[in-house]
Design a protein around this motif. Structure first.
Motif, PDB file in Angstrom:
ATOM      1  N   SER A  21       8.854  -8.248   6.948  1.00  0.00           N
ATOM      2  CA  SER A  21       7.371  -8.368   7.363  1.00  0.00           C
ATOM      3  C   SER A  21       6.533  -9.284   6.373  1.00  0.00           C
ATOM      4  CB  SER A  21       6.619  -7.193   7.344  1.00  0.00           C
ATOM      5  OG  SER A  21       7.428  -6.200   8.270  1.00  0.00           O
ATOM      6  N   VAL A  22       6.764  -9.261   4.922  1.00  0.00           N
ATOM      7  CA  VAL A  22       5.941  -9.818   3.946  1.00  0.00           C
ATOM      8  C   VAL A  22       6.743 -11.402   4.264  1.00  0.00           C
ATOM      9  CG1 VAL A  22       5.729 -10.435   1.592  1.00  0.00           C
ATOM     10  CG2 VAL A  22       5.886  -8.042   2.466  1.00  0.00           C
ATOM     11  N   ALA A  23       7.872 -11.539   4.501  1.00  0.00           N
ATOM     12  CA  ALA A  23       8.317 -13.054   4.571  1.00  0.00           C
ATOM     13  C   ALA A  23       7.601 -13.668   5.696  1.00  0.00           C
ATOM     14  CB  ALA A  23       9.859 -12.740   4.647  1.00  0.00           C
ATOM     15  N   MET A  24       7.579 -12.806   6.728  1.00  0.00           N
ATOM     16  CA  MET A  24       6.795 -13.487   7.823  1.00  0.00           C
ATOM     17  C   MET A  24       5.345 -13.837   7.859  1.00  0.00           C
ATOM     18  SD  MET A  24       8.785 -11.037  10.872  1.00  0.00           S
ATOM     19  CE  MET A  24       8.030 -11.659  12.349  1.00  0.00           C
ATOM     20  N   ALA A  25       4.812 -12.948   7.250  1.00  0.00           N
ATOM     21  CA  ALA A  25       3.435 -13.245   6.845  1.00  0.00           C
ATOM     22  C   ALA A  25       3.262 -14.482   6.054  1.00  0.00           C
ATOM     23  CB  ALA A  25       2.641 -11.993   6.280  1.00  0.00           C
ATOM     24  N   ASP A  77       0.829  -1.211  -0.015  1.00  0.00           N
ATOM     25  CA  ASP A  77      -0.007   0.029   0.007  1.00  0.00           C
ATOM     26  C   ASP A  77       0.961   1.283   0.128  1.00  0.00           C
ATOM     27  OD1 ASP A  77      -2.335   1.576   0.054  1.00  0.00           O
ATOM     28  OD2 ASP A  77      -2.326   1.494   2.269  1.00  0.00           O
ATOM     29  N   GLU A  78       1.063   1.873  -1.258  1.00  0.00           N
ATOM     30  CA  GLU A  78       1.768   3.341  -1.381  1.00  0.00           C
ATOM     31  C   GLU A  78       3.228   3.019  -0.821  1.00  0.00           C
ATOM     32  OE1 GLU A  78      -0.442   6.326   0.360  1.00  0.00           O
ATOM     33  OE2 GLU A  78      -2.334   5.942  -0.717  1.00  0.00           O
ATOM     34  N   PRO A  79       3.834   2.003  -1.460  1.00  0.00           N
ATOM     35  CA  PRO A  79       5.159   1.709  -0.920  1.00  0.00           C
ATOM     36  C   PRO A  79       6.173   2.976  -1.643  1.00  0.00           C
ATOM     37  CG  PRO A  79       4.703   0.510  -2.869  1.00  0.00           C
ATOM     38  CD  PRO A  79       3.341   1.069  -2.500  1.00  0.00           C
ATOM     39  N   ARG A  80       7.356   3.236  -1.159  1.00  0.00           N
ATOM     40  CA  ARG A  80       8.039   4.083  -1.410  1.00  0.00           C
ATOM     41  C   ARG A  80       9.604   3.885  -2.043  1.00  0.00           C
ATOM     42  NH1 ARG A  80       3.930   6.488  -1.419  1.00  0.00           N
ATOM     43  NH2 ARG A  80       3.295   8.175  -0.348  1.00  0.00           N
ATOM     44  N   ASN A  81       9.964   2.536  -1.431  1.00  0.00           N
ATOM     45  CA  ASN A  81      11.342   2.253  -1.689  1.00  0.00           C
ATOM     46  C   ASN A  81      11.380   1.188  -3.034  1.00  0.00           C
ATOM     47  OD1 ASN A  81      13.729   0.365  -1.393  1.00  0.00           O
ATOM     48  ND2 ASN A  81      14.353   2.140  -0.050  1.00  0.00           N
ATOM     49  N   LEU A  82      11.939   1.493  -4.072  1.00  0.00           N
ATOM     50  CA  LEU A  82      11.940   0.664  -5.113  1.00  0.00           C
ATOM     51  C   LEU A  82      12.524  -0.611  -4.906  1.00  0.00           C
ATOM     52  CD1 LEU A  82      13.155   3.286  -7.737  1.00  0.00           C
ATOM     53  CD2 LEU A  82      10.789   2.332  -7.631  1.00  0.00           C
ATOM     54  N   GLY A  83      13.798  -0.611  -3.957  1.00  0.00           N
ATOM     55  CA  GLY A  83      14.558  -1.898  -3.832  1.00  0.00           C
ATOM     56  C   GLY A  83      13.648  -2.665  -2.974  1.00  0.00           C
ATOM     57  N   ASN A  84      12.965  -1.993  -1.904  1.00  0.00           N
ATOM     58  CA  ASN A  84      12.217  -2.992  -1.096  1.00  0.00           C
ATOM     59  C   ASN A  84      11.039  -3.452  -1.971  1.00  0.00           C
ATOM     60  OD1 ASN A  84      13.458  -2.351   1.432  1.00  0.00           O
ATOM     61  ND2 ASN A  84      12.034  -0.850   2.096  1.00  0.00           N
ATOM     62  N   ALA A  85      10.481  -2.852  -2.787  1.00  0.00           N
ATOM     63  CA  ALA A  85       9.449  -3.363  -3.570  1.00  0.00           C
ATOM     64  C   ALA A  85       9.959  -4.727  -4.431  1.00  0.00           C
ATOM     65  CB  ALA A  85       8.669  -2.433  -4.790  1.00  0.00           C
ATOM     66  N   GLY A  86      11.073  -4.597  -5.077  1.00  0.00           N
ATOM     67  CA  GLY A  86      11.711  -5.779  -5.692  1.00  0.00           C
ATOM     68  C   GLY A  86      11.957  -6.754  -4.896  1.00  0.00           C
ATOM     69  N   ALA A  87      12.374  -6.619  -3.704  1.00  0.00           N
ATOM     70  CA  ALA A  87      12.532  -7.974  -2.979  1.00  0.00           C
ATOM     71  C   ALA A  87      11.417  -8.468  -2.377  1.00  0.00           C
ATOM     72  CB  ALA A  87      13.399  -7.265  -1.258  1.00  0.00           C
ATOM     73  N   VAL A  88      10.034  -7.735  -2.237  1.00  0.00           N
ATOM     74  CA  VAL A  88       8.777  -8.415  -1.792  1.00  0.00           C
ATOM     75  C   VAL A  88       8.474  -9.357  -2.939  1.00  0.00           C
ATOM     76  CG1 VAL A  88       6.620  -8.104  -1.571  1.00  0.00           C
ATOM     77  CG2 VAL A  88       8.089  -6.657  -0.204  1.00  0.00           C
ATOM     78  N   ILE A  89       8.554  -8.730  -4.290  1.00  0.00           N
ATOM     79  CA  ILE A  89       8.457  -9.467  -5.454  1.00  0.00           C
ATOM     80  C   ILE A  89       9.232 -10.828  -5.441  1.00  0.00           C
ATOM     81  CG2 ILE A  89       8.426  -9.598  -7.925  1.00  0.00           C
ATOM     82  CD1 ILE A  89       7.400  -6.542  -7.700  1.00  0.00           C
ATOM     83  N   ARG A  90      10.337 -10.834  -5.396  1.00  0.00           N
ATOM     84  CA  ARG A  90      11.052 -11.970  -5.281  1.00  0.00           C
ATOM     85  C   ARG A  90      10.850 -13.026  -4.059  1.00  0.00           C
ATOM     86  NH1 ARG A  90      17.876 -11.593  -5.133  1.00  0.00           N
ATOM     87  NH2 ARG A  90      18.388 -13.733  -5.423  1.00  0.00           N
TER      88      ARG A  90
END
Length: 247
Positions: free
Chosen positions: A233-237, A113-126
């Protein structure tokens, strides 16, 4: 025969930049259409494929074109240590939206929801690709197909459905939003059709998404520790979902 650099110039405005050997490897494994790929050292790239990804070595052998280092550097915003780059055809939005809307689902959808950090978004997709999530949706202004996001995702955008949507247009399914005021996630069993929503790195959930949530959950956290990294957080969930489902 079409000159690879001419081909690159024609595609660069609309194609997805695969920055580095690993991004190209993953994209090929998950069916990406890759019209052109370059490297400064073809022999080294194929040796890397032989050692780490023999399943794509033959395809890379037919695809890779060796170019001078200066030419390679002019094609990418930041040269990758593996000195490999490629352009891939982006999956159609219609195809991704159909995949995200399909029910029943066998794995959750992750919403940033409204992320700001490009690298974090990439890590979540991975992460989402690794867990076999149905897809990743971003709300707000961040483009989930930005080259920096694709680099952070190691090309695994092609292993899951990745799109940007408005909160009002999110797919069907029970929406579980991660929030410090929610119930402990360890007390909840997450269904396969869950939509797992995570707020931005600084401001948390938007008012619109929080109001839409069916359940608020919190991650276990030691007192006086303010937050976890978004990808953590995403990994834990996702791990909690996979463990509770026996997936």
């Amino acid at each position: 025969m079409t000159d690879p650099l001419d081909h690159w110039a024609r595609l660069a405005g609309s194609a997805v930049l695969l920055d580095g050997f690993h991004a190209l490897k993953h994209a090929l494994r998950f069916g990406a259409q890759v019209p052109v790929a370059v490297t400064t050292d073809r022999a080294a790239a194929l040796t890397l494929a032989r050692e780490l990804a023999p399943d794509v070595e033959e395809v890379l052998g037919a695809l890779l074109t060796e170019v001078p280092s200066q030419t390679y550097a002019s094609l990418v915003p930041r040269p990758h240590p593996t000195a490999v780059a490629a352009l891939a055809v982006r999956p159609s939005r219609e195809t991704n939206l159909r995949e995200l809307a399909r029910v029943p689902r066998t794995a959750p959808i992750v919403v940033l929801d409204e992320p700001r950090n490009l690298g974090n978004a990439g890590a979540v997709i991975r992460l989402a690709a690794g867990f076999g999530a149905t897809g990743v949706i971003t709300t707000g202004t961040l483009d989930p197909w930005h080259p920096t996001v694709v680099r952070g995702g190691a090309g695994l955008h092609f292993a899951t459905a990745v799109e940007r949507m408005a909160v009002a247009d999110l797919p069907q399914g029970p929406l579980y939003a991660l929030d410090p005021e929610g119930e402990d996630i360890r007390s909840a069993k997450l269904p396969d059709d869950a939509i797992l929503a995570f707020g931005s790195e600084r401001t948390g959930l938007s008012r619109e998404l929080r109001a839409r949530a069916d359940h608020l959950l919190r991650l276990p956290m030691r007192p006086q520790v303010s937050s976890y990294n978004l990808a953590t957080s995403v990994a834990m969930a996702l791990y909690h979902w996979s463990a509770s489902q026996g997936a």
